[in-house]
Design an enzyme around this catalytic site. Structure first.
Site, PDB file in Angstrom:
ATOM      1  N   ALA A   1       0.768  -1.213  -0.042  1.00 41.27           N
ATOM      2  CA  ALA A   1       0.006  -0.002  -0.004  1.00 41.27           C
ATOM      3  C   ALA A   1       0.688   1.194  -0.002  1.00 41.27           C
ATOM      4  CB  ALA A   1      -0.839   0.078   1.300  1.00 41.27           C
TER       5      ALA A   1
ATOM      6  N   HIS B   1       3.679   1.641  -1.943  1.00 39.39           N
ATOM      7  CA  HIS B   1       4.012   1.968  -3.123  1.00 39.39           C
ATOM      8  C   HIS B   1       2.633   2.704  -3.920  1.00 39.39           C
ATOM      9  CE1 HIS B   1       6.859  -1.300  -2.298  1.00 39.39           C
ATOM     10  NE2 HIS B   1       7.557  -0.354  -2.976  1.00 39.39           N
TER      11      HIS B   1
ATOM     12  N   ASP C   1      12.263   5.931   2.712  1.00 39.89           N
ATOM     13  CA  ASP C   1      13.664   5.886   2.462  1.00 39.89           C
ATOM     14  C   ASP C   1      14.055   7.636   2.475  1.00 39.89           C
ATOM     15  OD1 ASP C   1      14.292   3.102   2.115  1.00 39.89           O
ATOM     16  OD2 ASP C   1      12.633   3.534   0.736  1.00 39.89           O
TER      17      ASP C   1
END
Lengths: 288, 288
Positions: free
Chosen positions: A41, A43, A156
Site C-alpha cells: 500500500a 507504493h 527512505d
C-alpha cells in the site's frame, strides 16, 4: 508490450520510449514511480500522488543489483511481478516498465554515479555501496522514462534527499515529489522486507516506530538532544538484535544539528536488525 | 539571450531549453559540439560535421573546472568568448551556449560520474581526475541541451571512447559522432593549448605527430609492437622534456593488444611535455 499483464507493460527502453513519446506528442505529462516490486500500500500511495501531479503515470519494477552488496538480500528479495502488475492496474497506473538485467546493465557497462552531500553517514556507514547504486539506476530510469515528476517515499528519507540532489545536479528535468511514510495499523512502516520477519519479530518490530515517535515528542518538548538519543539507543539495544544507528538530523540537509535542543525541522532516523532482517524508519520532529 | 554577440547566445539552462524546445516542437533535429572555447579550425570541423547530421547546431563554450587538477592550467586556459562567438557565427552554428560556473555547479553541487572501461590507463595514469570531470560535465551538457547527436574530436581519442561509453550506459539518447584530428601544415594536431608553446617548442612539437605516423607505418608493415614502442619511447625521450606515454591500443576498446604484431584496428597514442605545455596526439594503425 507484454499482453499477459492487466496493464500495458514495456520490457525494453525502445518500447518504453515509443509509448512515452506518443504521450508527450499528445500533450500529456508524465509522473513516475520507480520501485523494486513486491508492491504494498505504500507504493500504491505513491502512484496516487503521481496521478495528482501528471496526466499519465509510469511505474517501474526492477530489483537493482547495484544497490545490494555481496551478502545482502539481492537473491532473496521478493519478486512478484504478476501480482505487482495487477496492483498497478487496480491503482490506475498507465504503464508498467519492467526491464530485465541486461537491458539495464549490458556487457561492458562501466558507469557509476556518486552523490555526496546528503549521502554522507547514516545508511552509507553501513551500506557504503548503496547510494551509488541508487543514483546510477535512478539516473538511467529518468533518462529512459523522461518523466516530468517522480515520487519517492519518505520511508527512505536519506534516499529521497540524495535523489533530489542528483536530479538538480545533473539537470535531469524531473521534479522530485515526496510521499509520506505509510504504516501498518500498529505503526510499523510498510516495507517489502517486512515479509522476512518471523511472527515473533513482527511483534517486536512495532517498537521501532514507537521509539522514534517517543523521541520526536521528547525533542519537540525541548528535551536535550544528546540525552534523548542516548536513552533511545539504550532502549533500541535492548529491543533489537542490532542497532546500526538512531540519529536526529536536519530535515533539509541531513547535517547533524548544531545546538543542544531542536532548533529547526528535523528528522529522527533509525536502522536496526531483527534476526537477519534490517528495518529502517524515520519520523519528523519540529520545534514548537 | 546575449544581444552583443553575432550569434544567438544562451547563458542559462532556462534560455537554452526554451530555444531548443521550440526547435524540437518544429521538427528540427539538434546537433551539439561541446567545447572549452579558444576555438580553432579543429572545432570548426566538428561544427561542419554536426551540420551534416542535424538541422540545428548548438556549440557550448565552458571551461570546466572539474577536469583540471590543482596546479593544472585552469586559470591560464585561454578565454576568448567574443572571438569564439564570431567563429561560430561564421561556421553557421545556430546557437552558442555559454553557461557561467554557478549555472553549472551551484552551491551544494555534490554529484560525480565515473566511467570505467576505456578511461583506464593512458590519460588517467597522469590526470586521475580528468575523465570524472569530463563525464560529469558532458552528462550535464547533454541533459541541458538534449541533442540528438554530438560530435567529439578524435584528437582526444580516449575521451571520445569514454563519452561513447557514458552516453550508452546512461541512456542519454545522444549518438556520438567522431571528428577526425585536424592538423597544421606541418602535421601538429590543432589544440587550444598550442598557443602556450614558445617559438622553439613550436618547432620541436612537430616531432610528436612525425613519431606517431612513423610508428604506425612500422606496425602496419608488421614490425614487432614491443620493439617499435621501445624505439618510439627512446626517440620521444630525446625529443621532448617529459614523456607521459607512447602506447598502442585496440582502437575500439583501448585495451592493450594481445599479440606481438598488429592484428586489429589500433590507435597509437602519446602524451608529452615541451616545457610546461602538455601535448597529446594519436593516429590510426590498421593491419594490412
Amino acid at each position: 508490450m507484454n499482453q499477459d499483464f492487466p496493464i500495458p507493460t514495456a520490457h525494453t527502453v525502445a518500447d518504453l520510449r515509443a509509448i512515452v513519446s506518443g504521450w508527450k506528442a499528445a500533450g500529456e505529462t508524465v509522473g513516475f514511480v520507480p520501485t523494486m516490486g513486491a508492491l504494498h500500500a505504500g507504493h500504491v500511495s505513491l502512484i496516487d500522488i503521481a496521478k495528482t501531479r501528471a496526466t499519465k503515470t509510469v511505474a517501474s519494477v526492477f530489483v537493482n543489483p547495484k544497490q545490494f552488496a555481496p551478502g545482502e538480500d539481492f537473491g532473496a528479495y521478493p519478486r512478484t511481478l504478476p501480482d505487482d502488475a495487477r496492483k498497478l492496474a487496480e491503482a490506475g497506473c498507465d504503464l508498467l516498465y519492467a526491464p530485465n538485467g541486461p537491458e539495464m546493465y549490458p556487457d561492458g557497462f562501466a558507469s557509476t554515479i556518486h552523490v555526496g552531500g546528503p549521502s554522507e553517514g547514516l545508511e552509507t556507514d553501513f551500506r557504503s555501496h548503496f547510494f551509488d547504486g541508487v543514483a546510477t539506476v535512478v539516473t538511467k530510469l529518468f533518462t529512459q522514462v523522461r518523466p516530468d515528476i517522480a515520487v519517492f517515499g519518505e520511508k527512505d528519507y536519506q534516499q529521497l534527499l540524495v535523489v533530489k540532489r542528483l536530479a538538480a545536479d545533473l539537470d535531469l528535468g524531473v521534479e522530485i515529489i515526496p510521499g509520506p511514510v505509510m504504516r501498518e495499523a500498529d505503526g510499523l512502516a510498510m516495507s517489502s522486507r517486512n515479509v522476512y520477519l518471523s511472527v515473533e519479530d513482527r511483534v517486536r518490530a512495532v517498537r521501532l516506530n514507537a521509539l522514534l515517535f517517543a523521541c520526536a515528542e521528547a525533542l519537540e518538548k525541548g528535551e536535550l538532544i544528546a540525552a534523548t538519543l542516548k536513552t533511545a539507543r539504550m532502549v533500541a539495544e535492548s529491543a533489537f538484535d542490532m542497532v546500526d544507528y538512531v540519529e536526529v538530523r536536519c530535515a533539509k540537509t541531513l547535517a547533524p544539528l548544531p545546538g543542544p535542543v531542536l532548533d529547526r525541522p528535523a528528522r529522527l532516523l533509525a536502522a536496526v536488525k531483527l534476526g537477519t532482517t534490517r528495518l529502517i524508519d524515520n519520523v519528523a520532529a519540529n520545534p514548537a
